[in-house]
Write a protein that holds these residues in place. Structure first.
Motif, PDB file in Angstrom:
ATOM      1  N   ARG A 258      17.414  18.817  34.022  1.00 57.48           N
ATOM      2  CA  ARG A 258      17.506  18.166  32.727  1.00 57.48           C
ATOM      3  C   ARG A 258      17.709  16.662  32.889  1.00 57.48           C
ATOM      4  NH1 ARG A 258      17.758  20.317  27.955  1.00 57.48           N
ATOM      5  NH2 ARG A 258      17.834  22.551  27.717  1.00 57.48           N
ATOM      6  N   HIS A 259      17.169  15.882  31.973  1.00 61.86           N
ATOM      7  CA  HIS A 259      17.313  14.444  31.965  1.00 61.86           C
ATOM      8  C   HIS A 259      18.075  14.005  30.724  1.00 61.86           C
ATOM      9  CE1 HIS A 259      13.711  15.399  34.372  1.00 61.86           C
ATOM     10  NE2 HIS A 259      14.103  14.394  35.135  1.00 61.86           N
ATOM     11  N   ARG A 260      18.440  12.748  30.672  1.00 60.88           N
ATOM     12  CA  ARG A 260      19.277  12.295  29.578  1.00 60.88           C
ATOM     13  C   ARG A 260      18.540  11.454  28.546  1.00 60.88           C
ATOM     14  NH1 ARG A 260      25.288  10.898  32.077  1.00 60.88           N
ATOM     15  NH2 ARG A 260      25.623  12.933  33.018  1.00 60.88           N
ATOM     16  N   ASP A 261      17.477  10.735  28.930  1.00 51.95           N
ATOM     17  CA  ASP A 261      16.801   9.927  27.921  1.00 51.95           C
ATOM     18  C   ASP A 261      16.023  10.838  26.981  1.00 51.95           C
ATOM     19  OD1 ASP A 261      13.754   9.935  28.869  1.00 51.95           O
ATOM     20  OD2 ASP A 261      15.076   9.848  30.644  1.00 51.95           O
ATOM     21  N   ASN A 262      15.778  10.325  25.771  1.00 54.54           N
ATOM     22  CA  ASN A 262      15.224  11.149  24.704  1.00 54.54           C
ATOM     23  C   ASN A 262      13.878  11.760  25.053  1.00 54.54           C
ATOM     24  OD1 ASN A 262      17.407  10.795  23.054  1.00 54.54           O
ATOM     25  ND2 ASN A 262      16.549   9.043  21.957  1.00 54.54           N
ATOM     26  N   ASP A 263      12.991  10.991  25.689  1.00 54.52           N
ATOM     27  CA  ASP A 263      11.671  11.530  26.016  1.00 54.52           C
ATOM     28  C   ASP A 263      11.777  12.736  26.916  1.00 54.52           C
ATOM     29  OD1 ASP A 263      10.450   9.657  24.466  1.00 54.52           O
ATOM     30  OD2 ASP A 263      10.049   8.264  26.118  1.00 54.52           O
ATOM     31  N   ASP A 264      12.662  12.652  27.933  1.00 51.49           N
ATOM     32  CA  ASP A 264      12.788  13.767  28.867  1.00 51.49           C
ATOM     33  C   ASP A 264      13.510  14.949  28.232  1.00 51.49           C
ATOM     34  OD1 ASP A 264      11.407  12.564  30.902  1.00 51.49           O
ATOM     35  OD2 ASP A 264      13.178  11.606  31.765  1.00 51.49           O
ATOM     36  N   ILE A 265      14.460  14.676  27.336  1.00 49.01           N
ATOM     37  CA  ILE A 265      15.110  15.777  26.625  1.00 49.01           C
ATOM     38  C   ILE A 265      14.080  16.548  25.811  1.00 49.01           C
ATOM     39  CG2 ILE A 265      16.700  16.333  24.738  1.00 49.01           C
ATOM     40  CD1 ILE A 265      18.498  14.102  25.733  1.00 49.01           C
ATOM     41  N   ARG A 266      13.187  15.820  25.153  1.00 46.58           N
ATOM     42  CA  ARG A 266      12.136  16.466  24.374  1.00 46.58           C
ATOM     43  C   ARG A 266      11.224  17.298  25.277  1.00 46.58           C
ATOM     44  NH1 ARG A 266       9.640  15.450  19.476  1.00 46.58           N
ATOM     45  NH2 ARG A 266       7.405  15.834  19.362  1.00 46.58           N
ATOM     46  N   ALA A 267      10.848  16.716  26.411  1.00 48.06           N
ATOM     47  CA  ALA A 267       9.992  17.444  27.346  1.00 48.06           C
ATOM     48  C   ALA A 267      10.699  18.685  27.880  1.00 48.06           C
ATOM     49  CB  ALA A 267       9.578  16.529  28.499  1.00 48.06           C
ATOM     50  N   ASP A 268      11.991  18.563  28.190  1.00 47.32           N
ATOM     51  CA  ASP A 268      12.754  19.709  28.683  1.00 47.32           C
ATOM     52  C   ASP A 268      12.801  20.816  27.644  1.00 47.32           C
ATOM     53  OD1 ASP A 268      13.261  18.563  31.106  1.00 47.32           O
ATOM     54  OD2 ASP A 268      15.279  17.875  30.612  1.00 47.32           O
TER      55      ASP A 268
END
Length: 413
Positions: A258-268
């Protein structure tokens, strides 16, 4: 069957119930040919009295009244079919089946339907599932056992009077009665264990995703209503019931890295959505009683046009229960946001694209009832869900626009 109300609650609310249905059924089956309608009504009322159980007064009155009514209707049905009350006329052995066995068998079926009907009305009046849906499910669940104990009651009556054993029949029938009670108790315990297992998994799923809180039960009820309209077999209806309760259990599995920035949260989150059907199957594969539900769980996000997930099945390749579940899922996601009328417009527009046209047509026929089941109570949760469409943190994957997003269509968040 004085405590069938408790059994019905276990089927619709994942609660426990009582196994005393068997003894009451046997007593009524024996009382009808031995004492007639009045005697059967009295036996029914007495058998429904359970001083060892602390229940609300209204519940006790309902149980006593219902069981007495069932006994009386069963007795009148028996007499209407030319059944003989044995104290009024002795029968030759060859006539016992025609003048007692067959009328009693039909009367037992009538008693089953009346009993389950009374309980279904009670559940519907108290805010439960629609009466016809509950009636069908309870009858399917307890029908074979109820009829089986009617046979035991018939044997009890034959031994009591034509054979002439009288009160000694109790001693002769003691072992079969104990075995019958034990058999039903085992079946009941297994059913309760299944429901408790499912309840635990449902609770885990709802805790993981606030959008899903309460929706799983609504989807299960709407799926059952839709399955009833499609005339699913009893086995398929049971499989759909468990599939509807557990179809999103794979959402509880975390996504690695999991990542913390919004784009990666959406992708996750989108990746978690894509993988949750197969992850759910992996979690449930070892649970034997879910065998017939697994296929529906895996494929409930396939699309009629073949652009769904996880396997890209299209049209009739998609298992029927998965198609039913897909329509019910979208219906329950949309109704709190746009209302039943607009929801059906959206589903009809997607018939033959995302959804099975036959399932959409069936939903159209029961939409008014299903809308009441799918609607949220007014409150903070309703406002949050109504405003949530495609949020970076909480993506409601049952919305049609999310299906389009995952299918590759461009959708504005």
């Amino acid at each position: 069957m004085s405590l069938l109300a408790s059994a019905a609650q276990s089927l619709t609310r994942l609660a426990t119930s009582s196994a005393s249905v068997s003894l009451t059924s046997i007593l009524l089956g024996a009382a009808i040919p031995l004492t007639g309608p009045l005697g059967a009504a009295i036996v029914g009322c007495i058998s429904a009295v359970d001083p060892g159980q602390k229940r609300p007064f209204a519940v006790r009155v309902f149980n006593v009244s219902m069981t007495g009514l069932v006994g009386a209707i069963g007795g009148l049905t028996y007499l209407g079919l030319d059944g003989v009350v044995l104290h009024d006329a002795q029968l030759e052995p060859l006539l016992i089946l025609g003048r007692q066995g067959i009328p009693l068998a039909i009367a037992t079926v009538v008693m089953l339907l009346v009993n389950t009907g009374c309980v279904s009305v009670m559940i519907a009046v108290n805010g439960g599932a629609p009466m016809l849906v509950t009636w069908r499910r309870i009858t399917r669940q307890v029908g074979r056992t109820y009829l089986g104990y009617g046979v035991v009651g018939f044997l009890f009556a034959v031994l009591w009077d034509p054979v002439g054993l009288g009160p000694a029949t109790v001693l002769v029938m003691f072992v079969p009665l104990v075995f019958a009670q034990w058999s039903y108790a085992q079946q009941h315990a297994e059913s309760v264990a299944h429901e408790r297992t499912v309840a635990s998994l449902v609770a885990a799923g709802e805790a993981r995703d606030p959008i899903m809180s309460g929706r799983i039960e609504r989807v299960a009820q709407v799926s059952e209503l839709l399955g009833n309209e499609l005339r699913l077999s009893p086995a398929d209806a049971d499989a759909l019931h468990f599939a509807a309760l557990l179809h999103d259990v794979g959402m509880v599995a975390p996504v690695e890295g999991r990542h913390r920035d919004n784009d990666d949260i959406r992708a996750d989150n989108l990746e978690r959505i894509r993988r949750h059907p197969s992850r759910g199957v992996d979690m449930l594969r070892s649970i034997e009683f879910l065998g017939d539900s697994i296929t529906a769980i895996r494929h409930h996000h396939e699309r009629w046009d073949g652009r769904g997930y996880p396997d890209g099945l299209a049209g009739p390749q998609i298992p029927q229960l998965a198609r039913v579940l897909a329509v019910s899922d979208a219906f329950c996601a949309l109704v709190p946001r746009v209302g039943a009328e607009r929801t059906m417009e959206l589903l009809r527009d997607r018939a033959g694209v995302q959804f099975d046209p036959e399932c959409v047509d069936a939903m159209d026929k029961v939409a008014s009832i299903a809308a009441d089941l799918a609607a949220l109570d007014r409150g903070p949760q309703a406002e949050v869900i109504a405003d949530t469409v495609i949020d970076d943190r909480w993506i409601d994957h049952d919305l049609p626009e999310v299906s389009d997003l995952l299918a590759g269509d461009k959708v504005q968040p």
